[in-house]
Design an enzyme around this catalytic site. Sequence first.
Site, PDB file in Angstrom:
ATOM      1  N   GLY A  39      46.293  50.241  31.820  1.00 25.24           N
ATOM      2  CA  GLY A  39      45.213  49.243  31.876  1.00 25.24           C
ATOM      3  C   GLY A  39      44.312  49.443  33.075  1.00 25.24           C
ATOM      4  N   GLY A  40      44.641  50.432  33.925  1.00 23.59           N
ATOM      5  CA  GLY A  40      43.775  50.784  35.051  1.00 23.59           C
ATOM      6  C   GLY A  40      44.049  50.001  36.322  1.00 23.59           C
ATOM      7  CG  HIS A  74      26.977  13.592  39.953  1.00 25.95           C
ATOM      8  ND1 HIS A  74      26.655  14.100  41.192  1.00 25.95           N
ATOM      9  CD2 HIS A  74      27.750  12.489  40.164  1.00 25.95           C
ATOM     10  CE1 HIS A  74      27.190  13.315  42.118  1.00 25.95           C
ATOM     11  NE2 HIS A  74      27.865  12.330  41.530  1.00 25.95           N
ATOM     12  CB  CYS A  95      40.871  45.749  36.975  1.00 30.49           C
ATOM     13  SG  CYS A  95      40.624  44.000  36.772  1.00 30.49           S
ATOM     14  CD  GLU A 143      46.543  55.316  33.642  1.00 30.78           C
ATOM     15  OE1 GLU A 143      45.349  55.139  33.361  1.00 30.78           O
ATOM     16  OE2 GLU A 143      46.940  55.605  34.807  1.00 30.78           O
TER      17      GLU A 143
HETATM   18  C1  LIG Z   1      41.513  45.579  46.202  1.00 32.68           C
HETATM   19  C2  LIG Z   1      40.423  45.641  45.160  1.00 32.68           C
HETATM   20  C3  LIG Z   1      39.915  44.490  44.620  1.00 32.68           C
HETATM   21  C4  LIG Z   1      38.931  44.535  43.653  1.00 32.68           C
HETATM   22  N1  LIG Z   1      38.448  43.358  43.160  1.00 32.68           N
HETATM   23  C5  LIG Z   1      37.484  43.389  42.227  1.00 32.68           C
HETATM   24  C6  LIG Z   1      36.999  42.170  41.672  1.00 32.68           C
HETATM   25  O1  LIG Z   1      37.419  41.068  42.053  1.00 32.68           O
HETATM   26  N2  LIG Z   1      36.058  42.232  40.689  1.00 32.68           N
HETATM   27  C7  LIG Z   1      35.563  43.439  40.241  1.00 32.68           C
HETATM   28  O2  LIG Z   1      34.729  43.440  39.348  1.00 32.68           O
HETATM   29  N3  LIG Z   1      36.006  44.603  40.763  1.00 32.68           N
HETATM   30  C8  LIG Z   1      36.950  44.614  41.734  1.00 32.68           C
HETATM   31  N4  LIG Z   1      37.425  45.801  42.225  1.00 32.68           N
HETATM   32  C9  LIG Z   1      36.884  47.081  41.696  1.00 32.68           C
HETATM   33  C10 LIG Z   1      37.522  47.402  40.343  1.00 32.68           C
HETATM   34  O3  LIG Z   1      38.920  47.375  40.464  1.00 32.68           O
HETATM   35  C11 LIG Z   1      37.078  48.768  39.840  1.00 32.68           C
HETATM   36  O4  LIG Z   1      35.682  48.876  39.905  1.00 32.68           O
HETATM   37  C12 LIG Z   1      37.520  48.975  38.386  1.00 32.68           C
HETATM   38  O5  LIG Z   1      38.911  48.829  38.273  1.00 32.68           O
HETATM   39  C13 LIG Z   1      37.081  50.360  37.910  1.00 32.68           C
HETATM   40  O6  LIG Z   1      37.537  50.575  36.615  1.00 32.68           O
HETATM   41  P1  LIG Z   1      37.513  52.032  35.991  1.00 32.68           P
HETATM   42  O7  LIG Z   1      37.759  51.869  34.549  1.00 32.68           O
HETATM   43  O8  LIG Z   1      36.303  52.753  36.416  1.00 32.68           O
HETATM   44  O9  LIG Z   1      38.727  52.802  36.710  1.00 32.68           O
HETATM   45  P2  LIG Z   1      40.262  52.441  36.895  1.00 32.68           P
HETATM   46  O10 LIG Z   1      40.591  51.071  36.477  1.00 32.68           O
HETATM   47  O11 LIG Z   1      40.615  52.847  38.281  1.00 32.68           O
HETATM   48  O12 LIG Z   1      40.982  53.399  35.851  1.00 32.68           O
HETATM   49  C14 LIG Z   1      41.130  54.772  36.046  1.00 32.68           C
HETATM   50  C15 LIG Z   1      42.490  55.176  35.520  1.00 32.68           C
HETATM   51  O13 LIG Z   1      42.513  56.583  35.354  1.00 32.68           O
HETATM   52  C16 LIG Z   1      43.791  57.064  35.669  1.00 32.68           C
HETATM   53  N5  LIG Z   1      43.635  58.491  35.976  1.00 32.68           N
HETATM   54  C17 LIG Z   1      42.859  59.051  36.939  1.00 32.68           C
HETATM   55  N6  LIG Z   1      42.936  60.383  36.889  1.00 32.68           N
HETATM   56  C18 LIG Z   1      43.766  60.688  35.868  1.00 32.68           C
HETATM   57  C19 LIG Z   1      44.245  61.909  35.329  1.00 32.68           C
HETATM   58  N7  LIG Z   1      43.884  63.092  35.813  1.00 32.68           N
HETATM   59  N8  LIG Z   1      45.104  61.866  34.292  1.00 32.68           N
HETATM   60  C20 LIG Z   1      45.491  60.679  33.771  1.00 32.68           C
HETATM   61  N9  LIG Z   1      45.078  59.478  34.245  1.00 32.68           N
HETATM   62  C21 LIG Z   1      44.218  59.491  35.276  1.00 32.68           C
HETATM   63  C22 LIG Z   1      44.189  56.192  36.847  1.00 32.68           C
HETATM   64  O14 LIG Z   1      45.607  56.159  36.998  1.00 32.68           O
HETATM   65  C23 LIG Z   1      43.620  54.835  36.459  1.00 32.68           C
HETATM   66  O15 LIG Z   1      44.567  54.036  35.800  1.00 32.68           O
HETATM   67  C24 LIG Z   1      38.425  45.782  43.207  1.00 32.68           C
HETATM   68  C25 LIG Z   1      38.929  46.974  43.758  1.00 32.68           C
HETATM   69  C26 LIG Z   1      39.899  46.906  44.722  1.00 32.68           C
HETATM   70  C27 LIG Z   1      40.429  48.199  45.297  1.00 32.68           C
END
Ligand SMILES: Cc1cc2nc3c(=O)[nH]c(=O)nc-3n(C[C@H](O)[C@H](O)[C@H](O)COP(=O)(O)OP(=O)(O)OC[C@H]3O[C@@H](n4cnc5c(N)ncnc54)[C@H](O)[C@@H]3O)c2cc1C
Length: 474
Positions: free
Chosen positions: A41-42, A446, A44, A36
């Site tokens: 935790g990404g 209700h 979200c 990472e």
């Molecule tokens: C402002 C905002 C609000 C949102 N609100 C909602 C909501 O209310 N409900 C909902 O369901 N969705 C929401 N979303 C969408 C949601 O956040 C994403 O769809 C979700 O987080 C995707 O998860 P993922 O596991 O695909 O990727 P991510 O959670 O983005 O994880 C990818 C990870 O990979 C890492 N990474 C990337 N490339 C590399 C690399 N080369 N080497 C090492 N690490 C790397 C990144 O740092 C990141 O931590 C929202 C998005 C935004 C922008």
Amino acid sequence: MPELERYQILIIGSGEAGKHLAWTMAQAGHHTAVVERKYIGGSCPNIACLPSKNVIRSAKAHWFARHGAEYGIKTGPVSTDMKGVLDRKRKMVEHGVQFHLDRFRATGVDLIRGEARFVSPKTIEVHLSEGGTRAITGQRVFLDLGARAVMPDIPGLRAAKPMSHVEALDLDRLPEHVIVLGGGYVGLELAQALHRFGSAVSIIERGRQIAAAEDPDVAQALVDNFKSEGIEVLLETAVRKVEGVSGEGVRIGIENPRGNQTLMATDLLVATGRTPNTQGIGLEAAGIELDARGYIKVNERLETGVDGIWAMGDCAGSPQFTHVAYDDFRVVRDNLNGGSRTTRDRLIPYCMFTDPELARVGLNETEAKRRGIAYRVAKMPMAAVLRAVALGETRGFLKILIDAQSERILGFTALGTEGTEMLAAVQTAMLGRLPYTTLRDAIFTHPTTAEGLVFLLSSVPAEAESAEGRSSAT
Ligand SMILES: Cc1cc2nc3c(=O)[nH]c(=O)nc-3n(C[C@H](O)[C@H](O)[C@H](O)COP(=O)(O)OP(=O)(O)OC[C@H]3O[C@@H](n4cnc5c(N)ncnc54)[C@H](O)[C@@H]3O)c2cc1C
């Protein structure tokens, strides 16, 4: 090149799909690593869903304080302390990061902090955050790379250093006037929150309506709500050029059917969509193919074209929601365990956390017409839902589509208070293939918003009509 380290399971990206897979595989006894580069935790919990909902809650607290008199509550002058808003959000994010770190540790996952880059199929070089590199290979490799905000190609835009959602959710000052580029859910949620904190806000949307995937009546109601709160919404408006720097002052040249104009503001927020994090990390060295938009090509089991490499979540072109990324994890997990789960025909609900909220599952009228599916429609104002009346939050409406020939629910849209919770009831009925009459005849508590479904569904017209000649119970 440092000595090659070998893992059974190698996951790149600790987002929703990646972390759940890592925890599950490590707990099952597999030697597992997650790489990472930034957000433990990404997106979200760090920069997307949860921080935005946290900030939106602060904005709602501001709204309640300002509207106290409507509830018989006396308040003094109300203002925003953005440092306090930020502090509340940061505490939640820090707590989340700690939760994830503890979980990685407890499950025995090696969390490697750094940026991964492929050097050959299944082998990566990691540029460690603390300096140095590691070379790692995995018997099975899983990509959960996520996506990031798009920067449109508009003269002067990049130089203006606009905010994306990341910076907007990290503001420790209240912008005087923010121009928001983009009328999708990220732009709309943040626009309303910033306006409630006290910023002047203008939304610029290129298309004919905001919330492009919704029916025109839903989009219009959203615009009406925003305008009634004092948010400016400019539709069919293209940005020609940008001058200045966000945070200091910007001049935006726009063009729309009413002519050319220059808008002045202090800050600029770009929310025009998301692009996958698939460039510049050597995916070609692994033989992994991308589609025309840069998403990793996968089949319905989320397998890439390379044996033993999977992709999940946003980077795999799945609908960009955390709950979908979680389901991608389940697809991969179940197949690794000998199952046969796919991404085909998933019923994917989604919500936009504006106030009132927008919740949607299944077809809306626009899609039903496009697909030539004949339907019956019932629509009812939130003002007819007694829970909404008691809360004093009667804006919006409910709308449900029922198959013309059968009692099958085709889709549901709620624009209204607690609509996101009501959605789950309809979704469950759809998953269980229940006739709409089961919900109509159910006894709901209700006064809850779910109770509104009884009255909505009691107004479904009996007559089947064609996709052209729809019937409406409004
Ligand atoms: C402002 C905002 C609000 C949102 N609100 C909602 C909501 O209310 N409900 C909902 O369901 N969705 C929401 N979303 C969408 C949601 O956040 C994403 O769809 C979700 O987080 C995707 O998860 P993922 O596991 O695909 O990727 P991510 O959670 O983005 O994880 C990818 C990870 O990979 C890492 N990474 C990337 N490339 C590399 C690399 N080369 N080497 C090492 N690490 C790397 C990144 O740092 C990141 O931590 C929202 C998005 C935004 C922008």
